[in-house]
Design an enzyme around this catalytic site. Structure first.
Site, PDB file in Angstrom:
ATOM      1  N   LYS A 268      -9.042   3.419  -2.809  1.00  0.00           N
ATOM      2  CA  LYS A 268      -9.516   2.963  -1.509  1.00  0.00           C
ATOM      3  C   LYS A 268     -10.849   3.618  -1.162  1.00  0.00           C
ATOM      4  O   LYS A 268     -10.984   4.846  -1.193  1.00  0.00           O
ATOM      5  CB  LYS A 268      -8.467   3.287  -0.446  1.00  0.00           C
TER       6      LYS A 268
ATOM      7  N   CYS B  80      -6.030  -2.731   2.608  1.00  0.00           N
ATOM      8  CA  CYS B  80      -5.940  -2.551   4.059  1.00  0.00           C
ATOM      9  C   CYS B  80      -7.277  -2.862   4.749  1.00  0.00           C
ATOM     10  O   CYS B  80      -7.831  -3.941   4.568  1.00  0.00           O
ATOM     11  CB  CYS B  80      -5.436  -1.143   4.367  1.00  0.00           C
TER      12      CYS B  80
ATOM     13  N   GLU C  65       0.844  -1.196   0.000  1.00  0.00           N
ATOM     14  CA  GLU C  65       0.000   0.000   0.000  1.00  0.00           C
ATOM     15  C   GLU C  65       0.879   1.245   0.000  1.00  0.00           C
ATOM     16  O   GLU C  65       1.868   1.339   0.751  1.00  0.00           O
ATOM     17  CB  GLU C  65      -0.896  -0.006   1.240  1.00  0.00           C
TER      18      GLU C  65
END
Length: 345
Positions: free
Chosen positions: A143, A177, A60
């Protein structure tokens, strides 16, 4: 269609505030001698390709950096200047850095999946980019939900950028995540048929491997989760960058570990195939037999197939881009068009 793909997750740090040093070629001087420094991303990609990898997944925010620490915690002049530097180190998508990554994917003939910090005007997004072995940029995933303090510096994505790509090795996608803690989003990706589930993360905590194991079993998919491994020296020194408030008064140990890694690859049966590693930077590789193993896992549990109950539980996903401003024809233009129609009569 090939049954087995060799995949590598990369556990390494970014060079914070310095995207060229992380990605592009640059010169450094050592005792008055110029030394060519190959970019870190390409060096790692080359090493992964030498292992026979056909799919390489980076962590990430690997390009642009993950802003851990105290600098972004307030709106002080230091905080604002920190964001200015962070914004400057982000990349445009598309843009020259995307072209560079595409060239690298083609050079080493790999599917490349990497986390970046994407700049769109003055808003930043935590994004994953996808490239194929021919050097084509396939697309991106932004995201959906930045976590906790991430909302200070990253914007919110939407489901218009949640792709799953058909590859010769299986269907490839990414969930970033703590999106992996969002059961409805996971279900939407299962509904798209994801088989190679890339989960780059900033979570190196004790429970992360358990989370990834659950996802692998729940989705009946291979899970690849790369995590950065960082020491304090991978971030700028104080006073420019404070990892904690105490660094204003006590010099930090530059070799102290501030991000412990824990990268892992897990099979659809919940078996750990590579990692987790908490010792340092490295490459962790495994063979994924999508055609051989996923049907065996789905035989027992297919979350959006024979083990679903669409008659009582179903999910609707909004795949449209969510934009704050939509422009239509101006009133004056509409009036002009009406007048033209009248003239024609």
């Amino acid at each position: 269609m090939s049954s087995i793909v060799t995949a590598t997750v990369v556990q390494a740090s970014s060079i914070f505030y310095d995207t060229p040093a992380t990605l592009e070629r640059s010169w450094i001087t050592n005792f008055c001698n110029d030394i060519l420094r190959t970019d870190k991303a390409e060096k790692l990609l080359k090493e992964a390709a030498a292992l026979g990898s056909q799919l390489v997944v980076f962590p990430e925010a690997f390009i642009g950096g993950y802003p851990r620490g105290y600098n972004f915690a307030d709106q002080s002049p230091r905080g604002k200047e920190s964001f200015r530097k962070y914004h400057a180190s982000a990349i445009n998508v598309p843009g020259p850095e995307v072209d560079r990554l595409a060239t690298m994917a083609a050079k080493y003939k790999v599917y490349l999946v990497t986390g970046v910090v994407e700049r769109d005007g003055y808003t930043l997004y935590c994004t994953v980019l996808f490239f194929d072995p021919e050097g084509n940029y396939l697309g991106k995933h932004r995201k959906l939900m930045p976590t906790y303090w991430e909302r200070l510096f990253w914007g919110f994505g939407d489901c218009s950028t949640t792709p799953v790509y058909d590859t010769p090795y299986g269907k490839l996608g990414s969930v970033i995540c703590w999106e992996n803690r969002m059961p409805l989003f996971r279900t939407s990706m299962y509904g798209k048929g994801i088989e190679i589930y890339c989960a780059p993360t900033a979570d190196s905590g004790d429970t992360w491997v358990s989370t990834m194991t659950h996802v692998a079993i729940e989705g009946g998919c291979y899970v690849l989760s790369p995590i950065q491994f960082c020491r304090r020296k991978d971030y700028p020194p104080p006073p420019e960058y404070l990892y904690s408030p105490s660094e204003e008064y006590v010099a930090p140990d530059s070799d102290s570990i501030v991000w412990a890694g824990g990268s892992v690859i897990i099979s659809p049966h919940g078996e750990v195939l590579a990692g987790p590693n908490y010792e340092g930077e490295g490459l962790f590789t495994a063979d994924l037999d999508v055609r051989g193993e996923i049907p065996k896992a789905k035989f027992m549990f297919d979350v959006v197939g024979h083990y679903s109950r669409a008659d009582v539980l179903n999910l609707t996903v909004n795949n449209h881009p969510l934009v704050p401003v939509t422009f239509t024809d101006s009133p004056s233009k509409i009036e002009d068009e009406k007048m033209d129609e009248c003239k024609d009569i």
